[in-house]
Enzyme design. Sequence first.
Site, short mmCIF file in Angstrom:
data_model
loop_
_atom_site.label_atom_id
_atom_site.label_comp_id
_atom_site.label_asym_id
_atom_site.label_seq_id
_atom_site.Cartn_x
_atom_site.Cartn_y
_atom_site.Cartn_z
N THR A 108 8.62 2.45 -2.93
CA THR A 108 9.18 1.63 -4.12
C THR A 108 8.35 0.45 -3.97
O THR A 108 8.37 0.07 -4.98
CB THR A 108 10.77 1.31 -3.51
OG1 THR A 108 10.30 0.75 -2.87
CG2 THR A 108 11.29 3.07 -3.54
N ASP A 203 -3.60 -5.73 7.50
CA ASP A 203 -5.20 -4.93 7.96
C ASP A 203 -6.25 -5.69 7.19
O ASP A 203 -6.98 -5.84 9.20
CB ASP A 203 -5.22 -3.39 7.28
CG ASP A 203 -3.56 -2.55 7.18
OD1 ASP A 203 -3.55 -2.47 8.35
OD2 ASP A 203 -3.74 -1.97 5.84
O1 LIG Z 1 4.62 -9.73 -3.56
P1 LIG Z 1 4.96 -8.47 -3.05
O2 LIG Z 1 4.23 -6.60 -3.92
O3 LIG Z 1 6.09 -8.02 -1.92
O4 LIG Z 1 3.87 -8.05 -1.74
C1 LIG Z 1 3.10 -9.12 -1.18
C2 LIG Z 1 3.52 -8.67 0.55
O5 LIG Z 1 2.65 -7.05 1.23
C3 LIG Z 1 2.54 -7.70 1.82
O6 LIG Z 1 3.09 -7.76 3.35
P2 LIG Z 1 2.95 -5.44 3.75
O7 LIG Z 1 3.50 -5.47 2.86
O8 LIG Z 1 1.48 -5.48 3.50
O9 LIG Z 1 2.88 -5.98 5.57
P3 LIG Z 1 1.79 -6.48 6.70
O10 LIG Z 1 1.43 -8.53 6.09
O11 LIG Z 1 2.08 -6.41 7.99
O12 LIG Z 1 0.42 -5.67 6.13
C4 LIG Z 1 1.75 -8.98 1.54
O13 LIG Z 1 1.18 -9.70 3.25
C5 LIG Z 1 2.73 -9.92 1.07
O14 LIG Z 1 3.68 -10.20 2.27
MG LIG Z 2 -0.54 -4.95 4.73
#
Ligand SMILES: O=P(O)(O)OC[C@H]1O[C@H](OP(=O)(O)OP(=O)(O)O)[C@H](O)[C@@H]1O
Ligand SMILES: [Mg+2]
Length: 209
Positions: A108, A203
């Site tokens: 999603t 990552d």
């Molecule tokens: O603007 P959005 O569509 O919400 O995406 C951005 C988010 O996605 C990534 O985190 P991720 O969910 O990959 O988590 P991580 O930092 O633990 O890898 C990034 O660091 C942001 O927090």
């Molecule tokens: Mg991430």
Amino acid sequence: MTDYTVMTHPLIQHKISKLRDKNTGTAEFRALVEEIAMLMGYEALKDLPTEDVCIETPIEECMTPVIAGRNLAIVPILRAGLGMVSGLQALVPTAKIGHIGLYRDEETHEPHEYYCKLPDPIDERLIVVTDPMLATGGSAVAAVDFIKQHGGKHIKFMSIIAAPQGIERLLKAHPDIQLYVGHVDRELNENAYICPGLGDAGDRIFGTK
Ligand SMILES: O=P(O)(O)OC[C@H]1O[C@H](OP(=O)(O)OP(=O)(O)O)[C@H](O)[C@@H]1O
Ligand SMILES: [Mg+2]
Ligand SMILES: O=c1cc[nH]c(=O)[nH]1
């Protein structure tokens, strides 16, 4: 779209280009994120209020400015936002650090909270939220929602790479914040990754893929 600041400084743009390179390894990637955060912080904190205090130099007494008023809170969005903390802490070592844990659902693309701990009280502090990637904006909006629910009012948001959709969504939901981005990229792909972007920032910072 409400106003936001794009960092045009050549040092920041140069370092962002190195971040994008898929051949940049974890150690260099982490160091670059830290350096970019510091350079962005220098600009984003230029309106910090100062007050004159009396200091005695080896020569004489003088009135000279120091940072005044609100204490700073740095609030990284876990995980990737953590990579920006040390660069900002180098600028303001007395800053308190909060954490908001969010991950994006792979299907999603909506954010899910798994942790929230903020400095208490938060209402009088200047809060700098960090996350290198502003993609759909879902995580950023959720993070600012949490901070406001806890009483936070004065909020700056720093992101290294942003998609136009993320900027629009964040500023529509929270027009009162100040947003600083290192670069605005072209678009999101079908998996809601920023293009050209740099891949998955978390990552790449932590070497998990
Ligand atoms: O603007 P959005 O569509 O919400 O995406 C951005 C988010 O996605 C990534 O985190 P991720 O969910 O990959 O988590 P991580 O930092 O633990 O890898 C990034 O660091 C942001 O927090
Ligand atoms: Mg991430
Ligand atoms: O391109 C993107 C989008 C979300 N999160 C990332 O780490 N990268």
